[in-house]
Structure formats: C-alpha cells, structure tokens
Scaffold this motif. Structure first.
Motif, PDB file in Angstrom:
ATOM      1  N   LYS A 128       0.658  -1.354  -0.050  1.00  0.00           N
ATOM      2  CA  LYS A 128       0.066  -0.008  -0.050  1.00  0.00           C
ATOM      3  C   LYS A 128       0.896   1.277   0.071  1.00  0.00           C
ATOM      4  O   LYS A 128       2.094   1.205   0.458  1.00  0.00           O
TER       5      LYS A 128
ATOM      6  N   GLN B  55      -7.131  -4.966  -7.657  1.00  0.00           N
ATOM      7  CA  GLN B  55      -6.792  -4.020  -6.620  1.00  0.00           C
ATOM      8  C   GLN B  55      -5.358  -4.234  -6.415  1.00  0.00           C
ATOM      9  O   GLN B  55      -4.740  -3.417  -6.016  1.00  0.00           O
TER      10      GLN B  55
ATOM     11  N   ASP C 229      -2.864  -1.312  -6.173  1.00  0.00           N
ATOM     12  CA  ASP C 229      -2.114  -0.769  -5.313  1.00  0.00           C
ATOM     13  C   ASP C 229      -0.535  -0.552  -5.388  1.00  0.00           C
ATOM     14  O   ASP C 229       0.118   0.256  -5.011  1.00  0.00           O
TER      15      ASP C 229
ATOM     16  N   CYS D 295       1.793   2.406  -5.601  1.00  0.00           N
ATOM     17  CA  CYS D 295       3.090   2.512  -4.653  1.00  0.00           C
ATOM     18  C   CYS D 295       4.145   2.982  -5.575  1.00  0.00           C
ATOM     19  O   CYS D 295       5.112   3.687  -5.029  1.00  0.00           O
TER      20      CYS D 295
END
Length: 340
Positions: free
Chosen positions: A77, A125, A129, A133
């Motif tokens: 994340k 997802q 993510d 990042c």
C-alpha cells in the motif's frame, strides 16, 4: 554491502537472501521471526524481529543504523511506502520496492512487454495498489531524492506451486493430480506464459544491489522460457508422477463469474499471453540469464514440499472450488461437444 531485507523468507525473497550471502554481502533480515531461517536455506544472516507495520517498534529495533540497500518485499500500500520513506530517508543509499508485473496493462497493445509498457489493471486491486506505490516511489525520487529502484517480478516460484487455478501455497493440486481428478485450465490452455524460478530472479535482483544504473529505474526480471498453460499443467503432473493431466478448459470470464476473487489474477493477468523483453536487466546486470527450466524447477519445488510432511497441507476447500467450477460448466461443455 550491508543489505536490509524487509521480509526475506518468502517465496521470492529467500533465494535473493541466499545469493546475497553467497556473494559476500552482509545481510540483515527484519521480519516477525515466525519462519525458521534454516527452513529456507538461510544461514549467516542477522535477524531483527519486529513487525514493519509497527513503525515505532521498527524504528526502535533499527536504532540509528544505516544500510547500503533496503529491499522491501512486503510493501503493498502507499502507506507502506510513506512509512518506509520516514524510516529510511537519509539512512540508505538505495531503496528497492518489489512491485509486480501484473501491473502492466492487459490486454496488451504490443505483444512484447518492456518496462515502458503502460501500467494499468482495472481488474485487480492488488495491482492497482502496486501501481500507486510505484507512483509514490517515483515522486519521492524526484521531489525528495529518495534513492528508489523498482522491481517487477512476474509469476515467480520456489516454495509455491504456480498453477493459475488451484495450488499455490498448499499441496492440494498435487493430491488432485495423483488422484487422477481433472484440473481447471483457463481458456483453451494455449496462451503463453513465463514462470521464473526464484533462484533465477535472485541473479538479476542481487545484481541490482548498490548498482548506480538502477537508481530511479524500474526492471522486470523473468525467465525467457515460454510455455502454454497446457504445458505448465502437464509439467506439474509429470513432476508429480502422473504424466499429463486431465484438463477441463473453461473460459476465464466464466471462472471469474463463479470465483470473483480469481477475476484479478485471471482477467487482469494470466488470461492473456505475456512475453517479457529482459533486455534492460541484462544490460544493467551483465551476464544475467535465467537457466532453470520449469520442468527442473517444479521438481525442486515438489521436493521442498515433500521434505517435511507439514508442508504438504491439503484441504477440501480447493477440491470443492474446482469441482464446483467444472460442474457449473459441464452443461456448456456438453452442448459444445460434437455429436457422434
């Protein structure tokens, strides 16, 4: 060089730790200490037990230490990247973020994936993510002079069974093959894929440690071997001692409807052919070459599972999922089957 691995005992990272040690680097592992290092062939590394998610505890465990390289294998994340910037800004000469080749746009506009292929994945997802990042890392590099390198593994294996449907961290797919039960293969099984043994990934990864040409850059590190998914499943069956396996070919979109959690992995990644151009990593790490064929590598993986009975975990849930998908598709299969 002194290298800090955040994680270090995972399916991808353990081989890189071993090779870094073999090449004479000083290696420190920071993780929760729940996996014995010897189970992954790691000897001679310093271990710091701390949960990276606990920033205060991690800061205390690291004290005022500096590292030549920090490599985070468990950042997923943007908040993980922001925490690492706070922890390691001014305390390392290189920070390596492990992203994912699933971030590349699919379906592909061009047949060959290079590092400049756009990053876009509307299906998964996890991949979005990772893209976020990467964006945060690049912003930190441009605006804060944070010394980042981005690495994008594709389907890399050593202590997992890399089948697209079933398998992975348990042993159920092998049990199923040995019981002569059919397996699910997405599409018609003819799309091309690349699997990379972690020991080959490690050659490229360790070559990036402290490499000035790697700063501010992104690299994927994969094998050059191309296999169809039919060949992949048959190679697993051969390694398991069953020979070619019985396959039920089912459209990826059908599987995703029944198993929504498989949508990202299939429609956003494995449903289309992926061919990687490794020119960039070979230029920056001269001599890099993946040498472990999948037939050889999957045998090593099964040997690792079978070395300890507790690794050979199986369960009914995976069997039930595969049986449910096959049963749901059976009327379609029967309707399409040619008349005698």
């Amino acid at each position: 060089m002194h290298v800090l691995f955040i994680g270090g005992t995972g399916n991808i990272s353990a081989a890189s730790v071993r090779l870094a040690l073999q090449q004479g680097h000083t290696v420190t592992l920071l993780n929760r200490g729940k996996r014995p290092l010897e189970d992954y062939g790691i000897y001679g590394a310093e271990s710091i037990v701390a949960d990276i998610q606990d920033e205060a505890a991690t800061r205390a465990a690291l004290e005022d230490r500096h590292f030549d390289v920090v490599a985070n294998f468990i950042a997923f994340k943007v908040s993980d990247i922001e925490r690492d910037i706070r922890l390691f800004q001014g305390r390392c000469a290189q920070y390596i973020f492990i992203s994912s080749a699933s971030a590349y746009q699919k379906p592909l506009v061009q047949p060959i994936i290079t590092e400049s292929t756009p990053l876009k994945n509307p299906y998964w997802q996890y991949s979005r993510d990772k893209i976020a990042c990467e964006d945060r890392c690049l912003h930190a590099y441009r605006e804060q002079d944070f010394p980042i390198t981005i690495v994008r593994p594709s389907l890399t294996y050593e202590t997992v069974i890399p089948t697209a449907i079933g398998g992975w961290s348990d042993y159920t797919i092998i049990e199923r093959m040995r019981q002569r039960r059919p397996v699910v293969v997405h599409g018609d099984g003819s799309s091309l894929w690349t699997l990379t043994h972690a020991s080959d990934f490690a050659k490229g990864f360790v070559g990036l440690l402290g490499n000035q040409q790697a700063l501010g850059e992104a690299f994927h590190i994969t094998s050059d071997e191309l296999l169809t998914w039919n060949q992949i499943y048959d190679a697993v069956g051969i390694a398991a001692g069953t020979g070619p396996v019985e396959k039920v070919h089912i459209p990826s979109s059908f599987i995703a409807k029944l198993e929504p959690r498989a949508e990202g992995s299939l429609l956003g990644d494995k449903a289309v052919s992926c061919l990687f151009d490794n020119t960039k990593i070979k230029r920056v790490v001269p001599g890099f070459q993946a040498t472990t064929s999948f037939q050889a590598g999957i045998r090593q993986t099964l040997a690792w599972f079978e070395a300890k009975p507790e690794r050979m975990q199986t369960g009914p849930a995976c069997h039930q999922r595969l049986d449910r998908i096959i049963a749901a598709y059976q009327p379609c299969y029967d309707a399409l089957r040619p008349l005698d």
